[in-house]
Scaffold this motif. Structure first.
Motif, PDB file in Angstrom:
ATOM      1  N   ALA A  10     -29.429  25.118  30.050  1.00 48.28           N
ATOM      2  CA  ALA A  10     -28.675  24.362  29.048  1.00 48.28           C
ATOM      3  C   ALA A  10     -29.499  23.198  28.544  1.00 48.28           C
ATOM      4  CB  ALA A  10     -27.373  23.835  29.636  1.00 48.28           C
ATOM      5  N   GLU A  11     -29.428  22.969  27.241  1.00 49.02           N
ATOM      6  CA  GLU A  11     -29.975  21.752  26.674  1.00 49.02           C
ATOM      7  C   GLU A  11     -28.874  20.695  26.784  1.00 49.02           C
ATOM      8  OE1 GLU A  11     -32.532  20.731  22.822  1.00 49.02           O
ATOM      9  OE2 GLU A  11     -30.458  21.313  22.348  1.00 49.02           O
ATOM     10  N   HIS A  12     -29.214  19.562  27.394  1.00 48.48           N
ATOM     11  CA  HIS A  12     -28.202  18.519  27.617  1.00 48.48           C
ATOM     12  C   HIS A  12     -28.821  17.145  27.484  1.00 48.48           C
ATOM     13  CE1 HIS A  12     -29.748  17.469  31.652  1.00 48.48           C
ATOM     14  NE2 HIS A  12     -30.109  18.743  31.678  1.00 48.48           N
ATOM     15  N   GLY A  13     -27.968  16.163  27.343  1.00 45.23           N
ATOM     16  CA  GLY A  13     -28.442  14.785  27.298  1.00 45.23           C
ATOM     17  C   GLY A  13     -29.070  14.410  28.623  1.00 45.23           C
ATOM     18  N   VAL A  14     -30.114  13.585  28.566  1.00 48.61           N
ATOM     19  CA  VAL A  14     -30.775  13.156  29.795  1.00 48.61           C
ATOM     20  C   VAL A  14     -29.836  12.276  30.614  1.00 48.61           C
ATOM     21  CG1 VAL A  14     -32.692  11.787  30.737  1.00 48.61           C
ATOM     22  CG2 VAL A  14     -33.091  13.391  28.862  1.00 48.61           C
ATOM     23  N   ARG A  15     -29.244  11.274  29.946  1.00 53.82           N
ATOM     24  CA  ARG A  15     -28.343  10.379  30.663  1.00 53.82           C
ATOM     25  C   ARG A  15     -27.202   9.865  29.803  1.00 53.82           C
ATOM     26  NH1 ARG A  15     -30.273   5.345  34.443  1.00 53.82           N
ATOM     27  NH2 ARG A  15     -28.199   4.664  35.073  1.00 53.82           N
ATOM     28  N   THR A  16     -27.435   9.742  28.502  1.00 54.60           N
ATOM     29  CA  THR A  16     -26.401   9.203  27.625  1.00 54.60           C
ATOM     30  C   THR A  16     -26.586   9.780  26.225  1.00 54.60           C
ATOM     31  OG1 THR A  16     -25.263   7.182  26.937  1.00 54.60           O
ATOM     32  CG2 THR A  16     -27.687   7.131  26.954  1.00 54.60           C
ATOM     33  N   VAL A  17     -25.742   9.375  25.315  1.00 54.58           N
ATOM     34  CA  VAL A  17     -25.754   9.889  23.950  1.00 54.58           C
ATOM     35  C   VAL A  17     -26.719   9.052  23.116  1.00 54.58           C
ATOM     36  CG1 VAL A  17     -24.325  10.516  21.978  1.00 54.58           C
ATOM     37  CG2 VAL A  17     -23.340  10.537  24.277  1.00 54.58           C
ATOM     38  N   THR A  90     -19.579  23.261  23.321  1.00 49.04           N
ATOM     39  CA  THR A  90     -19.636  21.852  22.932  1.00 49.04           C
ATOM     40  C   THR A  90     -20.658  21.149  23.821  1.00 49.04           C
ATOM     41  OG1 THR A  90     -17.917  21.035  24.434  1.00 49.04           O
ATOM     42  CG2 THR A  90     -17.188  21.899  22.280  1.00 49.04           C
ATOM     43  N   GLN A  91     -21.270  20.124  23.271  1.00 49.86           N
ATOM     44  CA  GLN A  91     -22.275  19.395  24.054  1.00 49.86           C
ATOM     45  C   GLN A  91     -21.632  18.749  25.272  1.00 49.86           C
ATOM     46  OE1 GLN A  91     -25.690  19.578  23.041  1.00 49.86           O
ATOM     47  NE2 GLN A  91     -25.732  19.140  25.229  1.00 49.86           N
ATOM     48  N   ALA A  92     -20.373  18.344  25.168  1.00 49.62           N
ATOM     49  CA  ALA A  92     -19.676  17.751  26.317  1.00 49.62           C
ATOM     50  C   ALA A  92     -19.531  18.758  27.449  1.00 49.62           C
ATOM     51  CB  ALA A  92     -18.312  17.216  25.897  1.00 49.62           C
ATOM     52  N   GLU A  93     -19.261  20.024  27.132  1.00 53.35           N
ATOM     53  CA  GLU A  93     -19.159  21.045  28.178  1.00 53.35           C
ATOM     54  C   GLU A  93     -20.482  21.201  28.911  1.00 53.35           C
ATOM     55  OE1 GLU A  93     -16.293  24.589  26.924  1.00 53.35           O
ATOM     56  OE2 GLU A  93     -17.537  23.918  25.230  1.00 53.35           O
ATOM     57  N   LEU A  94     -21.568  21.322  28.149  1.00 54.18           N
ATOM     58  CA  LEU A  94     -22.881  21.521  28.753  1.00 54.18           C
ATOM     59  C   LEU A  94     -23.321  20.294  29.552  1.00 54.18           C
ATOM     60  CD1 LEU A  94     -24.635  23.260  25.726  1.00 54.18           C
ATOM     61  CD2 LEU A  94     -23.776  24.363  27.810  1.00 54.18           C
ATOM     62  N   ASP A  95     -23.180  19.108  28.963  1.00 54.30           N
ATOM     63  CA  ASP A  95     -23.576  17.884  29.664  1.00 54.30           C
ATOM     64  C   ASP A  95     -22.778  17.712  30.951  1.00 54.30           C
ATOM     65  OD1 ASP A  95     -25.315  17.335  27.571  1.00 54.30           O
ATOM     66  OD2 ASP A  95     -24.123  15.705  26.737  1.00 54.30           O
ATOM     67  N   THR A  96     -21.477  17.874  30.860  1.00 52.71           N
ATOM     68  CA  THR A  96     -20.626  17.671  32.029  1.00 52.71           C
ATOM     69  C   THR A  96     -20.970  18.663  33.131  1.00 52.71           C
ATOM     70  OG1 THR A  96     -18.848  16.758  30.669  1.00 52.71           O
ATOM     71  CG2 THR A  96     -18.233  17.587  32.834  1.00 52.71           C
ATOM     72  N   TRP A  97     -21.222  19.928  32.768  1.00 53.02           N
ATOM     73  CA  TRP A  97     -21.582  20.925  33.789  1.00 53.02           C
ATOM     74  C   TRP A  97     -22.838  20.479  34.538  1.00 53.02           C
ATOM     75  CZ3 TRP A  97     -19.128  25.363  35.405  1.00 53.02           C
ATOM     76  CH2 TRP A  97     -19.842  26.147  36.318  1.00 53.02           C
ATOM     77  N   VAL A  98     -23.844  20.074  33.801  1.00 52.73           N
ATOM     78  CA  VAL A  98     -25.105  19.665  34.436  1.00 52.73           C
ATOM     79  C   VAL A  98     -24.908  18.391  35.253  1.00 52.73           C
ATOM     80  CG1 VAL A  98     -27.470  18.880  34.016  1.00 52.73           C
ATOM     81  CG2 VAL A  98     -26.561  20.841  32.747  1.00 52.73           C
ATOM     82  N   PHE A  99     -24.238  17.385  34.694  1.00 53.62           N
ATOM     83  CA  PHE A  99     -24.053  16.122  35.407  1.00 53.62           C
ATOM     84  C   PHE A  99     -23.231  16.313  36.684  1.00 53.62           C
ATOM     85  CE2 PHE A  99     -24.259  13.882  31.019  1.00 53.62           C
ATOM     86  CZ  PHE A  99     -25.643  13.963  31.018  1.00 53.62           C
ATOM     87  N   ALA A 155     -23.835  10.558  31.681  1.00 56.01           N
ATOM     88  CA  ALA A 155     -24.021  10.876  33.098  1.00 56.01           C
ATOM     89  C   ALA A 155     -23.364   9.847  34.003  1.00 56.01           C
ATOM     90  CB  ALA A 155     -25.511  11.004  33.414  1.00 56.01           C
ATOM     91  N   ASP A 156     -23.566   8.563  33.736  1.00 59.65           N
ATOM     92  CA  ASP A 156     -23.026   7.521  34.609  1.00 59.65           C
ATOM     93  C   ASP A 156     -21.498   7.578  34.680  1.00 59.65           C
ATOM     94  OD1 ASP A 156     -25.708   6.812  33.643  1.00 59.65           O
ATOM     95  OD2 ASP A 156     -25.452   5.013  34.838  1.00 59.65           O
ATOM     96  N   VAL A 157     -20.846   7.881  33.564  1.00 56.67           N
ATOM     97  CA  VAL A 157     -19.383   8.018  33.562  1.00 56.67           C
ATOM     98  C   VAL A 157     -18.989   9.243  34.379  1.00 56.67           C
ATOM     99  CG1 VAL A 157     -17.344   8.421  32.128  1.00 56.67           C
ATOM    100  CG2 VAL A 157     -19.106   6.819  31.358  1.00 56.67           C
ATOM    101  N   SER A 158     -19.714  10.321  34.211  1.00 56.60           N
ATOM    102  CA  SER A 158     -19.434  11.550  34.963  1.00 56.60           C
ATOM    103  C   SER A 158     -19.560  11.303  36.466  1.00 56.60           C
ATOM    104  CB  SER A 158     -20.397  12.655  34.511  1.00 56.60           C
ATOM    105  OG  SER A 158     -19.933  13.914  34.884  1.00 56.60           O
ATOM    106  N   TYR A 159     -20.628  10.612  36.876  1.00 55.42           N
ATOM    107  CA  TYR A 159     -20.818  10.299  38.296  1.00 55.42           C
ATOM    108  C   TYR A 159     -19.738   9.343  38.795  1.00 55.42           C
ATOM    109  CZ  TYR A 159     -25.641  11.773  37.121  1.00 55.42           C
ATOM    110  OH  TYR A 159     -26.751  12.446  36.667  1.00 55.42           O
TER     111      TYR A 159
END
Length: 193
Positions: A10-17, A90-99, A155-159
């Motif tokens: 997945a292509e995802h954000g490194v840490r934030t938007v 959605t980018q939120a789905e991919l980012d959240t899965w990875v985070f 990422a920080d919010v997810s963690y």
């Protein structure tokens, strides 16, 4: 025996938007045909004995990401190396899965007996509110708006939100205190980053 295999990334954000993106394996993602289902390994690799067309989704043995803003992510006709982007989910789905995979890996190192790790965590992204996220037994992230980024993309919010679950499932006596949990959520995010 014929095998059908591939790698899911997945292509995802490194840490934030902020536009900084990277590619990581979709660890623990379900890949299936009509007769067989497997979960990707730590490198995003999967292999099936059934060589009919494979499909994937963001349902795993330890995580399920649901898109409250539309259809849940589904990836069709998987083969070889597949890198999924915001065109596929959605980018939120991919980012959240990875985070969430990253924070789970952290927890496996430092608290491997936590019951939260052994069960499947339900995560909801793109909720129809803005500027917040919360844990209530599930993780919930709001869509972008009102000057705020999509909370599932940070990422920080997810963690931090996962940290509320860490607090809840770590209680051995007493009751869940929201103020203490905010501090624990922050500590989990800091220790992971």
């Amino acid at each position: 025996v014929r095998f059908y295999s591939g790698t899911a990334l997945a292509e995802h954000g490194v840490r934030t938007v902020n536009g900084e993106m990277t590619v990581s394996p979709l660890v623990g993602m379900r890949v299936q045909t009509e007769s067989e289902a497997v979960f990707t390994d730590s490198d995003g690799m999967w292999s099936l004995e059934d060589d009919s067309p494979a499909e994937g989704d963001l349902i795993g043995s330890y995580l399920r990401v649901r898109n409250e803003g539309g259809d849940d992510a589904e990836f069709e006709m998987l083969s070889g190396e597949s890198t999924f982007t915001a065109e596929d989910a959605t980018q939120a789905e991919l980012d959240t899965w990875v985070f969430q995979g990253q924070i789970r890996d952290w927890a496996l190192r430092y608290s491997p007996d936590l019951s939260m790790i052994a069960s499947r965590l339900e995560v909801f992204v793109n909720l129809e509110e803005t500027c917040n996220a919360y844990f209530d037994g599930t993780l919930n992230f709001y869509q972008a708006g009102d000057g705020c980024n999509n909370s599932g993309r940070i990422a920080d919010v997810s963690y931090h939100e996962w940290g509320h679950g860490f607090h809840y499932y770590s209680l051995m006596t007493g009751s869940f205190d929201g103020a203490i949990s905010e501090g624990i959520g922050d500590a989990v995010a800091v220790l992971n980053t």
